[in-house]
Design a protein around this motif. Structure first.
Motif, PDB file in Angstrom:
ATOM      1  N   SER A  47       7.914   8.616 -34.560  1.00  0.00           N
ATOM      2  CA  SER A  47       7.610   8.679 -33.135  1.00  0.00           C
ATOM      3  C   SER A  47       8.643   7.875 -32.355  1.00  0.00           C
ATOM      4  N   GLU A  48       8.743   8.165 -31.074  1.00  0.00           N
ATOM      5  CA  GLU A  48       9.680   7.420 -30.233  1.00  0.00           C
ATOM      6  C   GLU A  48       9.355   5.928 -30.240  1.00  0.00           C
ATOM      7  N   LYS A  49       8.083   5.600 -30.183  1.00  0.00           N
ATOM      8  CA  LYS A  49       7.678   4.197 -30.202  1.00  0.00           C
ATOM      9  C   LYS A  49       8.083   3.526 -31.507  1.00  0.00           C
ATOM     10  N   ARG A  50       7.898   4.224 -32.621  1.00  0.00           N
ATOM     11  CA  ARG A  50       8.250   3.648 -33.924  1.00  0.00           C
ATOM     12  C   ARG A  50       9.754   3.502 -34.059  1.00  0.00           C
ATOM     13  N   ARG A  51      10.498   4.504 -33.608  1.00  0.00           N
ATOM     14  CA  ARG A  51      11.968   4.430 -33.659  1.00  0.00           C
ATOM     15  C   ARG A  51      12.472   3.226 -32.879  1.00  0.00           C
ATOM     16  N   ALA A  56      15.076  -2.128 -33.045  1.00  0.00           N
ATOM     17  CA  ALA A  56      15.181  -3.551 -32.703  1.00  0.00           C
ATOM     18  C   ALA A  56      15.266  -4.407 -33.963  1.00  0.00           C
ATOM     19  N   ILE A  57      14.496  -4.054 -34.980  1.00  0.00           N
ATOM     20  CA  ILE A  57      14.539  -4.796 -36.241  1.00  0.00           C
ATOM     21  C   ILE A  57      15.895  -4.617 -36.926  1.00  0.00           C
ATOM     22  N   SER A 133      20.395   6.682 -38.719  1.00  0.00           N
ATOM     23  CA  SER A 133      19.844   7.765 -37.904  1.00  0.00           C
ATOM     24  C   SER A 133      18.967   7.223 -36.786  1.00  0.00           C
ATOM     25  N   ILE A 134      18.231   6.155 -37.061  1.00  0.00           N
ATOM     26  CA  ILE A 134      17.372   5.538 -36.048  1.00  0.00           C
ATOM     27  C   ILE A 134      18.209   4.919 -34.936  1.00  0.00           C
TER      28      ILE A 134
END
Length: 200
Positions: A47-51, A56-57, A133-134
């Motif tokens: 999901s966009e939120k997870r990406r 950030a990590i 990719s992220i």
């Protein structure tokens, strides 16, 4: 963070298919003990939120390089060659020379200074490619979101430059803007019909 040896860099791209915006390539070297190994995957499956959270990590813990091919370069070289050039830039911007480079896809670009191999579906097989990719996807999405105000009327923040029905309709109504890839057939057609975009 401690990095294992040999240094393995994963490389992936985002944005070869859209009608607008750049191709963004990322190269990532993950450290030993990376905190989100088990969460990495092909960015399209997240999901966009997870990406966004994972990006950030990755940026906080890993070594990241980015290379960009703008629409004018895509039009001049074609999207394949522009993508290959952006991949080389991404690796070069890492700040270290990897011992090996793993690239998502079936082609290795010329100009790399390290041993490299292509892996079809690599973004779902190799953690470092999944991380790349992220980074590539989230950065490209951000570029298109920020372009919304510069080029109003196209809905770039929503479709991110991809050939959605609403994007094609806006192209037909407004004509292409500088962010568009003039060598792509729908953009060429809109340019012939409407000329170039004018800000309203």
């Amino acid at each position: 963070m401690t990095y294992s040896h040999p240094l393995i860099a994963g490389v992936d791209e985002a944005g070869r298919g859209p009608l607008a915006g750049p191709v963004v390539c990322a190269a990532v070297i993950l450290p030993e003990g990376f905190s989100a190994f088990d969460q990495l995957d092909n960015s399209k499956k997240l999901s966009e939120k997870r990406r966004t959270a994972l990006a950030a990590i990755i940026r906080a813990e890993a070594r990241v390089g980015v290379g960009i091919a703008e629409p004018v370069e895509i039009d001049r070289l074609n999207v394949l060659h522009a993508t290959m050039a952006a991949m080389v830039r991404a690796v070069d911007s890492l700040g270290v020379r990897p011992d090996e480079i793993l690239i998502d896809g079936n082609r290795v670009p010329d100009g790399l200074k390290s041993s490299a191999r292509a892996i079809v579906g690599g973004d779902g097989l190799e953690a470092c490619i999944g991380a790349a990719s992220i980074i590539a996807k989230t950065l490209r999405d951000q570029i298109l979101i920020e372009s919304e105000n510069r080029f109003p009327g196209f809905g770039l923040a929503g479709h991110k430059g991809y050939p959605s029905p609403s994007h094609k309709a806006a192209l037909e109504n407004l004509g292409p803007a500088p962010i568009h890839r003039l060598s792509y057939a729908p953009v060429q057609s809109a340019r012939q019909a409407r000329g170039v975009w004018r800000s309203t």
